[in-house]
Design a protein around this motif. Structure first.
Motif, PDB file in Angstrom:
ATOM      1  N   GLN A 149     -13.926   5.511   4.188  1.00 40.18           N
ATOM      2  CA  GLN A 149     -12.798   5.382   3.276  1.00 40.18           C
ATOM      3  C   GLN A 149     -11.464   5.397   4.019  1.00 40.18           C
ATOM      4  N   VAL A 150     -11.311   6.345   4.934  1.00 41.35           N
ATOM      5  CA  VAL A 150     -10.046   6.443   5.673  1.00 41.35           C
ATOM      6  C   VAL A 150      -9.833   5.220   6.561  1.00 41.35           C
ATOM      7  N   ALA A 151     -10.881   4.765   7.243  1.00 35.78           N
ATOM      8  CA  ALA A 151     -10.748   3.602   8.122  1.00 35.78           C
ATOM      9  C   ALA A 151     -10.363   2.357   7.328  1.00 35.78           C
ATOM     10  N   ALA A 152     -10.996   2.165   6.170  1.00 33.63           N
ATOM     11  CA  ALA A 152     -10.694   0.984   5.356  1.00 33.63           C
ATOM     12  C   ALA A 152      -9.274   1.048   4.800  1.00 33.63           C
ATOM     13  N   LEU A 153      -8.874   2.213   4.327  1.00 30.66           N
ATOM     14  CA  LEU A 153      -7.510   2.358   3.807  1.00 30.66           C
ATOM     15  C   LEU A 153      -6.470   2.180   4.911  1.00 30.66           C
ATOM     16  N   ALA A 154      -6.763   2.713   6.101  1.00 25.84           N
ATOM     17  CA  ALA A 154      -5.829   2.566   7.213  1.00 25.84           C
ATOM     18  C   ALA A 154      -5.619   1.103   7.565  1.00 25.84           C
ATOM     19  N   GLN A 155      -6.707   0.330   7.557  1.00 22.75           N
ATOM     20  CA  GLN A 155      -6.586  -1.092   7.860  1.00 22.75           C
ATOM     21  C   GLN A 155      -5.764  -1.806   6.797  1.00 22.75           C
ATOM     22  N   ALA A 156      -5.987  -1.436   5.545  1.00 19.47           N
ATOM     23  CA  ALA A 156      -5.239  -2.066   4.457  1.00 19.47           C
ATOM     24  C   ALA A 156      -3.755  -1.718   4.533  1.00 19.47           C
ATOM     25  N   TYR A 157      -3.430  -0.438   4.756  1.00 20.18           N
ATOM     26  CA  TYR A 157      -2.025  -0.032   4.862  1.00 20.18           C
ATOM     27  C   TYR A 157      -1.361  -0.647   6.091  1.00 20.18           C
ATOM     28  N   ASP A 158      -2.121  -0.794   7.172  1.00 24.76           N
ATOM     29  CA  ASP A 158      -1.558  -1.373   8.380  1.00 24.76           C
ATOM     30  C   ASP A 158      -1.198  -2.841   8.179  1.00 24.76           C
ATOM     31  N   ASP A 159      -1.963  -3.509   7.314  1.00 28.74           N
ATOM     32  CA  ASP A 159      -1.672  -4.909   7.018  1.00 28.74           C
ATOM     33  C   ASP A 159      -0.422  -5.024   6.160  1.00 28.74           C
ATOM     34  N   SER A 160      -0.356  -4.253   5.092  1.00 27.78           N
ATOM     35  CA  SER A 160       0.852  -4.220   4.255  1.00 27.78           C
ATOM     36  C   SER A 160       0.767  -3.035   3.309  1.00 27.78           C
ATOM     37  N   TRP A 161       1.921  -2.532   2.918  1.00 22.69           N
ATOM     38  CA  TRP A 161       1.947  -1.413   1.991  1.00 22.69           C
ATOM     39  C   TRP A 161       1.296  -1.803   0.667  1.00 22.69           C
ATOM     40  N   THR A 162       1.534  -3.029   0.229  1.00 21.47           N
ATOM     41  CA  THR A 162       0.978  -3.476  -1.048  1.00 21.47           C
ATOM     42  C   THR A 162      -0.537  -3.514  -1.016  1.00 21.47           C
ATOM     43  N   ARG A 163      -1.110  -4.040   0.075  1.00 21.35           N
ATOM     44  CA  ARG A 163      -2.574  -4.089   0.177  1.00 21.35           C
ATOM     45  C   ARG A 163      -3.167  -2.680   0.163  1.00 21.35           C
ATOM     46  N   GLY A 164      -2.518  -1.763   0.828  1.00 23.61           N
ATOM     47  CA  GLY A 164      -3.015  -0.391   0.829  1.00 23.61           C
ATOM     48  C   GLY A 164      -2.988   0.225  -0.553  1.00 23.61           C
ATOM     49  N   ALA A 165      -1.892   0.014  -1.277  1.00 18.80           N
ATOM     50  CA  ALA A 165      -1.778   0.565  -2.624  1.00 18.80           C
ATOM     51  C   ALA A 165      -2.809  -0.062  -3.562  1.00 18.80           C
ATOM     52  N   VAL A 166      -2.985  -1.376  -3.474  1.00 16.93           N
ATOM     53  CA  VAL A 166      -3.977  -2.056  -4.309  1.00 16.93           C
ATOM     54  C   VAL A 166      -5.376  -1.542  -3.993  1.00 16.93           C
TER      55      VAL A 166
ATOM     56  N   THR B  82     -17.659   1.404  -1.055  1.00 14.66           N
ATOM     57  CA  THR B  82     -18.019  -0.017  -0.944  1.00 14.66           C
ATOM     58  C   THR B  82     -16.823  -0.903  -1.245  1.00 14.66           C
ATOM     59  N   ALA B  83     -16.085  -0.573  -2.303  1.00 11.93           N
ATOM     60  CA  ALA B  83     -14.906  -1.369  -2.655  1.00 11.93           C
ATOM     61  C   ALA B  83     -13.885  -1.372  -1.525  1.00 11.93           C
ATOM     62  N   LEU B  84     -13.664  -0.218  -0.915  1.00 11.02           N
ATOM     63  CA  LEU B  84     -12.690  -0.126   0.177  1.00 11.02           C
ATOM     64  C   LEU B  84     -13.135  -0.940   1.385  1.00 11.02           C
ATOM     65  N   VAL B  85     -14.416  -0.896   1.698  1.00  9.30           N
ATOM     66  CA  VAL B  85     -14.914  -1.657   2.830  1.00  9.30           C
ATOM     67  C   VAL B  85     -14.717  -3.153   2.592  1.00  9.30           C
ATOM     68  N   VAL B  86     -15.054  -3.611   1.397  1.00  5.89           N
ATOM     69  CA  VAL B  86     -14.862  -5.035   1.073  1.00  5.89           C
ATOM     70  C   VAL B  86     -13.384  -5.397   1.129  1.00  5.89           C
ATOM     71  N   LEU B  87     -12.537  -4.543   0.597  1.00  3.38           N
ATOM     72  CA  LEU B  87     -11.104  -4.814   0.608  1.00  3.38           C
ATOM     73  C   LEU B  87     -10.540  -4.831   2.023  1.00  3.38           C
ATOM     74  N   SER B  88     -11.143  -4.069   2.925  1.00  2.00           N
ATOM     75  CA  SER B  88     -10.632  -4.064   4.302  1.00  2.00           C
ATOM     76  C   SER B  88     -10.850  -5.407   4.989  1.00  2.00           C
ATOM     77  N   PHE B  89     -11.825  -6.178   4.511  1.00  2.00           N
ATOM     78  CA  PHE B  89     -12.080  -7.473   5.114  1.00  2.00           C
ATOM     79  C   PHE B  89     -10.964  -8.475   4.809  1.00  2.00           C
ATOM     80  N   SER B  90     -10.189  -8.195   3.749  1.00  2.00           N
ATOM     81  CA  SER B  90      -9.099  -9.107   3.385  1.00  2.00           C
ATOM     82  C   SER B  90      -7.806  -8.735   4.082  1.00  2.00           C
ATOM     83  N   ALA B  91      -7.794  -7.566   4.725  1.00  3.91           N
ATOM     84  CA  ALA B  91      -6.550  -7.115   5.353  1.00  3.91           C
ATOM     85  C   ALA B  91      -6.237  -7.894   6.622  1.00  3.91           C
TER      86      ALA B  91
END
Length: 262
Positions: free
Chosen positions: A131-148, A253-262
């Motif tokens: 969870q933390v790794a996926a969220l970190a990747q999303a936030y690193d890409d953009s604040w909006t992606r992390g929040a979503v 699972t949702a976070l892992v999938v979302l990290s692929f879009s980051a």
């Protein structure tokens, strides 16, 4: 006058949802099957609130100058705090029960114990790291992606609970929260809520110009459904621990999938 009972029923359902699925100060006034049905149908709304607060903490940390990793830790901590860690405890106990390889009665007894075994510890470590790794990747890409990502994962987790409480899924024990909500949601109602969440996820995807949030919900529900069916076969039904395990499985699972879009 005719709508008043319906309104009261919805309010009781909301109270049940927020009172049982979060630590928010909401008093549950009714514990009957009707209130439980309304509560489980409203479960994704609890996810919206918890996910919104998780996103808020992550964004606040970023605004204060933290890195994406600390923002991810903050966002991952919010759902744990607002559920008293019950979902994390649930997935750990479920892992211990499944990993024991014992018959259903013995496995359920293991799950009910207060301590956490090696399977539970290992599962917790990998779930939280994921969870933390996926969220970190999303936030690193953009604040909006992390929040979503924080919101979508929280909603997907609670939607998994709605679907697990559908008619036809038995309780493994005659007591506990699992028994109180097992089978209370009509299949048509569960499907309707799922479609609504998918539409909302697709709308949220517009914020990040991606269809992945909707895909993440679908894949998360698929993963939680596989776990649900396996637990039903192994334990003879669902328990409160299994519900927690389903929520964490769907969220991760949702976070892992979302990290692929980051």
């Amino acid at each position: 006058m005719s709508t008043s009972p319906q309104l009261h029923g919805r309010l009781h359902g909301l109270r049940f949802a927020f009172g049982t699925l979060s630590v928010l100060p909401v008093r549950v006034s009714r514990w009957d099957r009707e209130a439980a049905r309304g509560g489980m149908l409203c479960a994704p709304l609890v996810g919206v609130v918890i996910g919104g607060l998780a996103a808020g903490v992550g964004l606040a940390l970023l605004w204060l100058g933290s890195g994406a990793l600390l923002a991810a830790v903050g966002s991952a901590a919010v759902p744990a705090v607002l559920t008293r860690g019950l979902h994390l405890d649930g997935i750990a106990d479920t892992a211990d029960g499944l990993g024991s390889g014992k018959p259903a009665e013995d496995a359920l007894r293991i799950m009910k114990q207060s301590d956490i075994g090696p399977f539970g510890v290992i599962t917790l470590v990998f779930v939280l790291l994921g969870q933390v790794a996926a969220l970190a990747q999303a936030y690193d890409d953009s604040w909006t992606r992390g929040a979503v990502a924080a919101v979508v994962s929280a909603v997907a987790a609670r939607l998994a609970l709605t679907l697990a409480a559908r008619a036809g899924v038995p309780a493994a024990r005659p007591e506990g929260l699992g028994a109180a909500v097992a089978g209370v949601v009509p299949v048509a109602g569960a499907v309707g809520v799922a479609v609504g969440v998918l539409v909302a996820a697709a709308g949220g995807g517009l914020l990040v110009e991606s269809y992945v949030p909707a895909v993440a919900v679908v894949v998360a529900l698929g993963a939680s459904e596989l776990l649900l069916r396996h637990c039903t076969r192994r334990f003879g039904g669902i328990t409160g621990d299994v519900f927690g395990g389903l929520a964490e499985t769907a969220a991760t699972t949702a976070l892992v999938v979302l990290s692929f879009s980051a």
